[in-house]
Motif scaffolding. Structure first.
Motif, mmCIF file in Angstrom:
data_model
loop_
_atom_site.group_PDB
_atom_site.id
_atom_site.type_symbol
_atom_site.label_atom_id
_atom_site.label_comp_id
_atom_site.label_asym_id
_atom_site.label_seq_id
_atom_site.Cartn_x
_atom_site.Cartn_y
_atom_site.Cartn_z
ATOM 1 N N THR A 1 0.824 -1.203 0.000
ATOM 2 C CA THR A 1 0.000 0.000 0.000
ATOM 3 C C THR A 1 0.861 1.257 0.000
ATOM 4 O O THR A 1 0.578 2.215 -0.728
ATOM 5 C CB THR A 1 -0.941 0.012 1.227
ATOM 6 O OG1 THR A 1 -1.726 -1.188 1.229
ATOM 7 C CG2 THR A 1 -1.877 1.217 1.192
ATOM 8 N N ARG B 1 2.053 2.582 -3.243
ATOM 9 C CA ARG B 1 1.124 3.278 -4.143
ATOM 10 C C ARG B 1 1.195 4.793 -3.977
ATOM 11 O O ARG B 1 0.652 5.532 -4.791
ATOM 12 C CB ARG B 1 -0.324 2.839 -3.887
ATOM 13 C CG ARG B 1 -0.606 1.335 -3.893
ATOM 14 C CD ARG B 1 -0.207 0.670 -5.182
ATOM 15 N NE ARG B 1 1.127 0.077 -5.075
ATOM 16 C CZ ARG B 1 1.782 -0.486 -6.053
ATOM 17 N NH1 ARG B 1 1.261 -0.500 -7.258
ATOM 18 N NH2 ARG B 1 2.980 -1.004 -5.871
ATOM 19 N N PHE B 2 1.844 5.259 -2.899
ATOM 20 C CA PHE B 2 1.916 6.689 -2.614
ATOM 21 C C PHE B 2 3.339 7.213 -2.850
ATOM 22 O O PHE B 2 4.311 6.464 -2.761
ATOM 23 C CB PHE B 2 1.517 6.972 -1.159
ATOM 24 C CG PHE B 2 0.084 6.628 -0.838
ATOM 25 C CD1 PHE B 2 -0.924 7.557 -0.999
ATOM 26 C CD2 PHE B 2 -0.254 5.363 -0.367
ATOM 27 C CE1 PHE B 2 -2.244 7.247 -0.701
ATOM 28 C CE2 PHE B 2 -1.569 5.038 -0.061
ATOM 29 C CZ PHE B 2 -2.559 5.985 -0.227
ATOM 30 N N ALA C 1 -12.486 5.249 -0.160
ATOM 31 C CA ALA C 1 -11.268 6.056 -0.231
ATOM 32 C C ALA C 1 -10.378 5.571 -1.369
ATOM 33 O O ALA C 1 -9.793 6.372 -2.107
ATOM 34 C CB ALA C 1 -10.515 5.980 1.098
ATOM 35 N N GLY C 2 -10.276 4.240 -1.525
ATOM 36 C CA GLY C 2 -9.476 3.672 -2.605
ATOM 37 C C GLY C 2 -10.018 4.056 -3.969
ATOM 38 O O GLY C 2 -9.252 4.402 -4.887
ATOM 39 N N TRP D 1 -11.847 6.713 -4.644
ATOM 40 C CA TRP D 1 -11.614 8.159 -4.803
ATOM 41 C C TRP D 1 -10.163 8.449 -5.156
ATOM 42 O O TRP D 1 -9.877 9.278 -6.030
ATOM 43 C CB TRP D 1 -12.000 8.874 -3.514
ATOM 44 C CG TRP D 1 -11.706 10.347 -3.563
ATOM 45 C CD1 TRP D 1 -12.434 11.317 -4.207
ATOM 46 C CD2 TRP D 1 -10.598 11.020 -2.951
ATOM 47 N NE1 TRP D 1 -11.842 12.552 -4.040
ATOM 48 C CE2 TRP D 1 -10.716 12.401 -3.274
ATOM 49 C CE3 TRP D 1 -9.529 10.602 -2.167
ATOM 50 C CZ2 TRP D 1 -9.798 13.348 -2.831
ATOM 51 C CZ3 TRP D 1 -8.614 11.546 -1.730
ATOM 52 C CH2 TRP D 1 -8.744 12.891 -2.052
ATOM 53 N N LEU D 2 -9.225 7.764 -4.509
ATOM 54 C CA LEU D 2 -7.805 7.978 -4.794
ATOM 55 C C LEU D 2 -7.455 7.560 -6.224
ATOM 56 O O LEU D 2 -6.637 8.214 -6.892
ATOM 57 C CB LEU D 2 -6.941 7.215 -3.793
ATOM 58 C CG LEU D 2 -6.858 7.818 -2.384
ATOM 59 C CD1 LEU D 2 -6.231 6.822 -1.413
ATOM 60 C CD2 LEU D 2 -6.066 9.120 -2.403
ATOM 61 N N CYS D 3 -8.061 6.468 -6.695
ATOM 62 C CA CYS D 3 -7.838 6.043 -8.087
ATOM 63 C C CYS D 3 -8.339 7.108 -9.058
ATOM 64 O O CYS D 3 -7.681 7.419 -10.057
ATOM 65 C CB CYS D 3 -8.537 4.718 -8.361
ATOM 66 S SG CYS D 3 -7.679 3.282 -7.664
ATOM 67 N N LYS E 1 -8.733 10.327 -8.388
ATOM 68 C CA LYS E 1 -7.901 11.524 -8.235
ATOM 69 C C LYS E 1 -6.591 11.386 -9.008
ATOM 70 O O LYS E 1 -6.196 12.297 -9.760
ATOM 71 C CB LYS E 1 -7.618 11.762 -6.751
ATOM 72 C CG LYS E 1 -6.783 13.012 -6.477
ATOM 73 C CD LYS E 1 -6.488 13.155 -4.990
ATOM 74 C CE LYS E 1 -5.577 14.372 -4.748
ATOM 75 N NZ LYS E 1 -5.212 14.495 -3.313
ATOM 76 N N GLU E 2 -5.907 10.237 -8.842
ATOM 77 C CA GLU E 2 -4.622 10.056 -9.528
ATOM 78 C C GLU E 2 -4.815 9.935 -11.034
ATOM 79 O O GLU E 2 -3.997 10.431 -11.806
ATOM 80 C CB GLU E 2 -3.906 8.814 -8.998
ATOM 81 C CG GLU E 2 -2.536 8.613 -9.626
ATOM 82 C CD GLU E 2 -1.661 7.623 -8.900
ATOM 83 O OE1 GLU E 2 -1.169 6.691 -9.551
ATOM 84 O OE2 GLU E 2 -1.481 7.779 -7.672
ATOM 85 N N PHE F 1 -5.001 1.725 -6.073
ATOM 86 C CA PHE F 1 -5.379 1.860 -4.667
ATOM 87 C C PHE F 1 -6.413 0.841 -4.201
ATOM 88 O O PHE F 1 -6.784 0.835 -3.026
ATOM 89 C CB PHE F 1 -5.875 3.288 -4.393
ATOM 90 C CG PHE F 1 -4.818 4.322 -4.598
ATOM 91 C CD1 PHE F 1 -3.848 4.549 -3.627
ATOM 92 C CD2 PHE F 1 -4.742 5.045 -5.784
ATOM 93 C CE1 PHE F 1 -2.853 5.487 -3.820
ATOM 94 C CE2 PHE F 1 -3.749 5.979 -5.986
ATOM 95 C CZ PHE F 1 -2.796 6.208 -5.006
#
Length: 356
Positions: free
Chosen positions: A174, A177-178, A234-235, A237-239, A241-242, A253
């Motif tokens: 995880t 991924r950041f 959240a995962g 949303w992060l996908c 966003k990126e 994510f």
């Protein structure tokens, strides 16, 4: 005599099967649509929300194969469990190889070019068949893991293995991924240690056993439900966003080894074990659920073929403007057509055992 099936496990098996179809139906245009389009956002949602499927399939296997009520004989393990999976894998690799050559107008059957093409196709798993060799690997080491988790300190060893899985696989993966400082150095250090016994899908295997045998305290169970739901959204949303930032679709994510999917899968498994298991079913409905649950392996194997046939006939997640409705419709069509095929084919005893 067929062993008595557990209804909530069969329901979870069905849900996981539908989840796999949701991933593959929802991701049909994941790579070929603009990431700022509504169609892609819907695809991202369905792709993410169904990511519990693979982990839950593995946890189901762990809960059953590592059960303290079982004993293992190596000869029977290979004959009754491993070889049927290996046989199914070989058959479906060849099937999908033949199918791809046929639909792509490949070389003439029996020619040298045909055999070369088949060799290329069967040399690595077709996109969804990777699960079978992975399952074989888990089954091969099952007697060893069973001895560990069912020893006098089995609960503590299970907790220890899950903790190591979290540290060396889930959290490490995880974090990758950041864009964190020193990320590459930390990952390099963790990969240097990398305790192999707990850095693969065996972590989910043992987790399924632990949750099945011991469960969680009620307060922690509720916390898992909340955290699991928050994490998967959240995962997703992060996908999104990126993907918008880079202009390229990503699922980084909510992949199987991320903390987002780990928590979501744990929440789904616990919900079926602790809540769905309380539902009282009539004997007739119980039998129907267990019958359908017994078909899910076959549905998993054949659904890619059904999906492709539908796609070639214009039936996919973009067949109507409303993608929110199109994806579930495609999922249901794939599910029921695949189920029909499996139901008929399973009437043949040899095929039922060795192919699906």
């Amino acid at each position: 005599m067929e062993k008595k099936r557990i209804v909530w496990i069969e329901l979870l098996r069905i849900a996981a099967c539908v989840g796999v179809l949701g991933i593959h139906a929802g991701s049909q245009h994941f790579r070929d649509m603009p990431v700022d389009s509504t169609v892609w956002q819907v695809s991202n949602f369905y792709h993410g929300i169904n990511r519990f499927a693979v982990a839950c399939f593995i946890m189901i296997s762990g809960s059953l194969y590592l059960s303290s009520k079982r004993t293992w004989d190596l000869k029977k393990l290979w004959q009754r469990n491993i070889l049927p999976v290996a046989s199914a894998y070989l058959f479906w690799q060849l099937f999908y190889g033949f199918y791809r050559i046929a639909v792509n107008g490949g070389p003439k059957i029996g020619s040298m070019e045909f055999f070369k093409k088949m060799l290329v196709y069967v040399s690595k798993p077709y996109f969804h068949l990777w699960y079978l060799p992975m399952l074989m690997g888990l089954l091969i080491i099952t007697p060893l893991v069973w001895e560990i988790v069912n020893s006098s300190r089995g609960k503590q060893w299970s907790q220890y293995m899950i903790l190591l899985f979290l540290v060396f696989q889930i959290f490490t993966y995880t974090a990758g991924r950041f864009n964190l400082p020193w990320k590459e150095h930390v990952q390099s250090l963790m990969d240097t240690v990398h305790p192999e016994l707990v850095t693969g899908y065996i972590g989910y295997f043992v987790l399924g056993h632990y949750l099945y045998e011991y469960g969680l305290p009620k307060k922690l169970e509720k916390a898992v439900y909340i955290l699991g739901t928050v994490m998967i959204f959240a995962g997703i949303w992060l996908c999104q966003k990126e993907s918008l930032m880079t202009g390229k679709a990503t699922q980084a994510f909510y992949e199987n080894y991320t903390f987002f999917t780990f928590m979501w899968s744990t929440a789904v498994f616990l919900f079926f074990k602790e809540q769905v298991s309380k539902i009282k079913w009539s004997q007739k409905l119980e039998k129907a659920v267990c019958s359908l649950g017994g078909c899910t392996f076959g549905i998993y194997l054949v659904h890619a073929f059904v999906r492709d046939i539908l796609y070639r006939n214009g039936i996919d997640s973009m067949m109507i403007k409303n993608t929110v409705l199109a994806v579930p419709v495609v999922m249901l069509l794939i599910f029921f057509i695949s189920w029909g095929i499996v139901y008929i084919v399973r009437k043949i005893p040899f095929i039922r055992k060795w192919i699906m």
